[in-house]
Scaffold this active site. Structure first.
Site, PDB file in Angstrom:
ATOM      1  N   SER A 183     135.105  37.172  50.663  1.00 14.36           N
ATOM      2  CA  SER A 183     135.726  36.865  50.223  1.00 14.36           C
ATOM      3  C   SER A 183     136.010  37.279  48.951  1.00 14.36           C
ATOM      4  O   SER A 183     137.595  37.242  47.935  1.00 14.36           O
ATOM      5  CB  SER A 183     135.854  35.468  50.243  1.00 14.36           C
ATOM      6  OG  SER A 183     134.254  34.869  48.964  1.00 14.36           O
ATOM      7  N   ASP A 423     131.854  27.002  41.166  1.00 15.25           N
ATOM      8  CA  ASP A 423     131.612  28.596  41.752  1.00 15.25           C
ATOM      9  C   ASP A 423     131.354  29.899  40.324  1.00 15.25           C
ATOM     10  O   ASP A 423     131.964  30.247  40.131  1.00 15.25           O
ATOM     11  CB  ASP A 423     132.733  28.564  42.361  1.00 15.25           C
ATOM     12  CG  ASP A 423     133.168  29.854  43.038  1.00 15.25           C
ATOM     13  OD1 ASP A 423     132.050  31.203  42.877  1.00 15.25           O
ATOM     14  OD2 ASP A 423     134.018  30.380  43.737  1.00 15.25           O
ATOM     15  N   HIS A 426     132.416  33.742  42.934  1.00 16.26           N
ATOM     16  CA  HIS A 426     134.053  34.567  43.059  1.00 16.26           C
ATOM     17  C   HIS A 426     134.322  34.392  41.175  1.00 16.26           C
ATOM     18  O   HIS A 426     133.784  33.810  40.301  1.00 16.26           O
ATOM     19  CB  HIS A 426     135.313  33.531  43.609  1.00 16.26           C
ATOM     20  CG  HIS A 426     134.608  33.282  45.034  1.00 16.26           C
ATOM     21  ND1 HIS A 426     133.970  32.372  45.757  1.00 16.26           N
ATOM     22  CD2 HIS A 426     134.943  34.527  46.095  1.00 16.26           C
ATOM     23  CE1 HIS A 426     133.676  32.772  47.110  1.00 16.26           C
ATOM     24  NE2 HIS A 426     134.126  33.891  47.109  1.00 16.26           N
TER      25      HIS A 426
END
Ligand SMILES: *[C@@H]1O[C@H](CO)[C@@H](O)[C@H](O)[C@H]1NC(C)=O
Ligand SMILES: *[C@@H]1O[C@H](CO)[C@@H](O)[C@H](O)[C@H]1NC(C)=O
Ligand SMILES: *[C@@H]1O[C@H](CO)[C@@H](O)[C@H](O)[C@H]1NC(C)=O
Ligand SMILES: *[C@@H]1O[C@H](CO)[C@@H](O)[C@H](O)[C@H]1NC(C)=O
Ligand SMILES: *[C@@H]1O[C@H](CO)[C@@H](O)[C@H](O)[C@H]1NC(C)=O
Ligand SMILES: *[C@@H]1O[C@H](CO)[C@@H](O)[C@H](O)[C@H]1NC(C)=O
Ligand SMILES: *[C@@H]1O[C@H](CO)[C@@H](O)[C@H](O)[C@H]1NC(C)=O
Length: 452
Positions: A183, A423, A426
């Site tokens: 991702s 997070d 990312h």
């Protein structure tokens, strides 16, 4: 064992005790030793700060993942490497300097600093790119500061060429470019789509979601920019793009066949694989026969997987017509005490890049070395995009709490608890992945200009 040695420089104990077994031993001895080391992990857990800091991330990933409805949306749990190592200057790959439009050899573009540049950055805006997924649109998701968008990567010895969408389209005319990875890599695909899409009129472009792929088609140029989900590059039980296991992992170290049929004939391939490997120091894997699953050291498994990948490249890539890149690991910023000793937070609320030197424990140098040696041994040229160091500085650029979970933005309560929910793996877009693409562009431009 360079890591064990280096680990003595770290103040707190390493996240996992070094494993001392050897795979030349019998399987039974291996299992016994692993059980012992797991016991050691367990007994050390309560006193180990890094493990505690890691826990919220594990929780976040439990919550975010295992979700079927979001197409290819993944967050990775993570464990730090065993070493704290500072950035060392070394002779990097020689790349180029720009002089007007000419590109010449002579500079390591991966060494440099981030320079505040409000005039030219960001290269596009969140709201101008309809293809951005909610996961990365940090401003829209409530991030109060936008400073993280205004930084330009400035190599020490030269300038990067300015990203010119029309030039990129010209170089890619009639071609396919594919990003293969997890991702984090998908964000680089999203970034490239945003960098290019403003130059293409409405109706002449389309984004197709066909898991495990995302495909951006540019009609007039016959260009296809693609993303392919393969978090381990080799086959694994996490390969289902929309509904895969996260905590249970098993990789097939000797096979890429299920994936590689999609890679055949692609003109520009950009690979990446790291964070999914780093969940635990060992991983279940098979080699030879899919029934023979055993526990491998992650480093051993990573090397075997890359060798499988390398064999595929050598048998299938025509270096005269195809170009292959490999992206080094994207760093994480899970523990603020690494850049601000004494603190106990993460990337949340960070608003400025780190002023170097800095190298976080999440970026495993042993894996880097494996990458180095596998690429060196290849019979074809694969260009390493060594973006780790430049991204290490960007503790300010992660999505943190301004992102989504289970396809929904974090709630007010979750946002108020960044220690559990931020997070720090990312990146926001526009942001750091744009710089990765500027470098990819620079390499492609150099190649293009050198082609008679
Ligand atoms: C297993 O991994 C650890 C940590 O990366 C390393 O120190 C050790 O040498 C590895 N053992 C083997 C047998 O490869
Ligand atoms: C860019 O804008 C920010 C915030 O407005 C400011 O702090 C910074 O100094 C500016 N940078 C430059 C180079 O003007
Ligand atoms: C590869 O594809 C075959 C056929 O579709 C499937 O049976 C097998 O499970 C796949 N391997 C993995 C590791 O997913
Ligand atoms: C996801 O996979 C699991 C196990 O493979 C299965 O039980 C579940 O029904 C799947 N969910 C969807 C929405 O396909
Ligand atoms: C390996 O698989 C076994 C059996 O499914 C499981 O109990 C064990 O936790 C796995 N080990 C790792 C490192 O994932
Ligand atoms: C990538 O760059 C870092 C420093 O920026 C260096 O330590 C590392 O060895 C490089 N990796 C490879 C594979 O050359
Ligand atoms: C790899 O690239 C270098 C420099 O661009 C070139 O000299 C060399 O011939 C290439 N090797 C192969 C196998 O294509």
């Amino acid at each position: 064992m360079p890591f064990t040695k280096l680990a003595t420089q770290v103040k707190s104990p390493p996240p996992f005790p070094p494993l001392r077994f050897s795979y030349s031993n019998t399987f039974i001895i291996l299992v016994i030793l692993i059980l012992q080391s797991l016991k050691m992990v367990k007994t050390r857990l309560p006193s180990d700060r890094q493990i505690q800091a890691l826990f919220p991330i594990a929780l976040v990933s439990i919550l975010i993942l295992g979700v079927a409805r979001v197409v290819v949306d993944h967050l990775r749990s993570h464990h730090g490497s065993l070493a704290k190592v500072f950035f060392q200057r070394r002779a990097g790959p020689r790349v180029f300097i720009t002089e007007g439009d000419r590109i010449k050899d002579g500079c390591n573009v991966f060494e440099g600093t981030w320079v505040s540049d409000n005039a030219s950055y960001p290269l596009y805006r969140e709201e101008s790119c309809p293809y951005l997924v909610k996961q990365v649109t940090c401003l829209k998701n409530g991030r109060p500061d936008s400073l993280y968008q205004n930084w330009r990567w400035q190599p020490s010895g030269c300038n990067l060429p300015r990203f010119d969408p029309l030039m990129m389209l010209k170089m890619l005319r009639g071609k396919r470019l594919m990003f293969v990875g997890d991702s984090i890599h998908r964000a680089q695909f999203d970034s490239l789509v945003c960098l290019l899409q403003t130059s293409i009129p409405r109706g002449k472009k389309a984004l197709l979601r066909i898991p495990p792929r995302k495909i951006f088609k540019i009609e007039d140029y016959g260009i296809s920019i693609e993303y392919y989900w393969a978090p381990f590059i080799v086959e694994s039980i996490s390969d289902h793009a929309t509904n895969h296991t996260v905590h249970k992992r098993m990789v097939r170290l000797d096979s890429v066949a299920n994936h590689s049929k999609y890679w055949e004939g692609v003109d520009v391939l950009v690979f990446e694989s790291y964070v999914w490997w780093m969940y635990k120091p060992v991983i279940n894997a098979s080699y030879g026969t899919s029934f023979n699953v055993r526990v491998y050291n992650v480093t051993t498994a990573y090397r075997l997987a890359l060798e499988t990948w390398a064999n595929w490249l050598e048998a299938n890539i025509n270096p005269l017509t195809q170009k292959v890149f490999f992206m080094s690991m994207s760093p994480t910023h899970l523990w603020s005490w690494e850049w601000r000793p004494g603190s106990d937070e993460n990337c949340f609320n960070e608003m400025h890049p780190i002023q170097g030197p800095y190298w976080g424990t999440g970026s495993n140098l042993e894996i880097m070395e494996i990458l180095h040696s596998v690429l060196k041994g290849l019979k074809i040229n694969v260009t390493l995009l060594n973006i780790t160091q430049l991204s290490e500085y960007r503790k300010d650029a992660h999505t943190s709490v301004f992102t989504e979970r289970k396809g929904k933005l974090l709630t007010k309560e979750e946002k108020a608890d960044p220690k559990r929910f931020a997070d720090c793996i990312h990146w926001c877009l526009p942001g750091v992945p744009d710089a990765w693409n500027e470098i990819l562009y620079a390499y492609m431009l150099k190649d293009y200009q050198n082609t008679p």
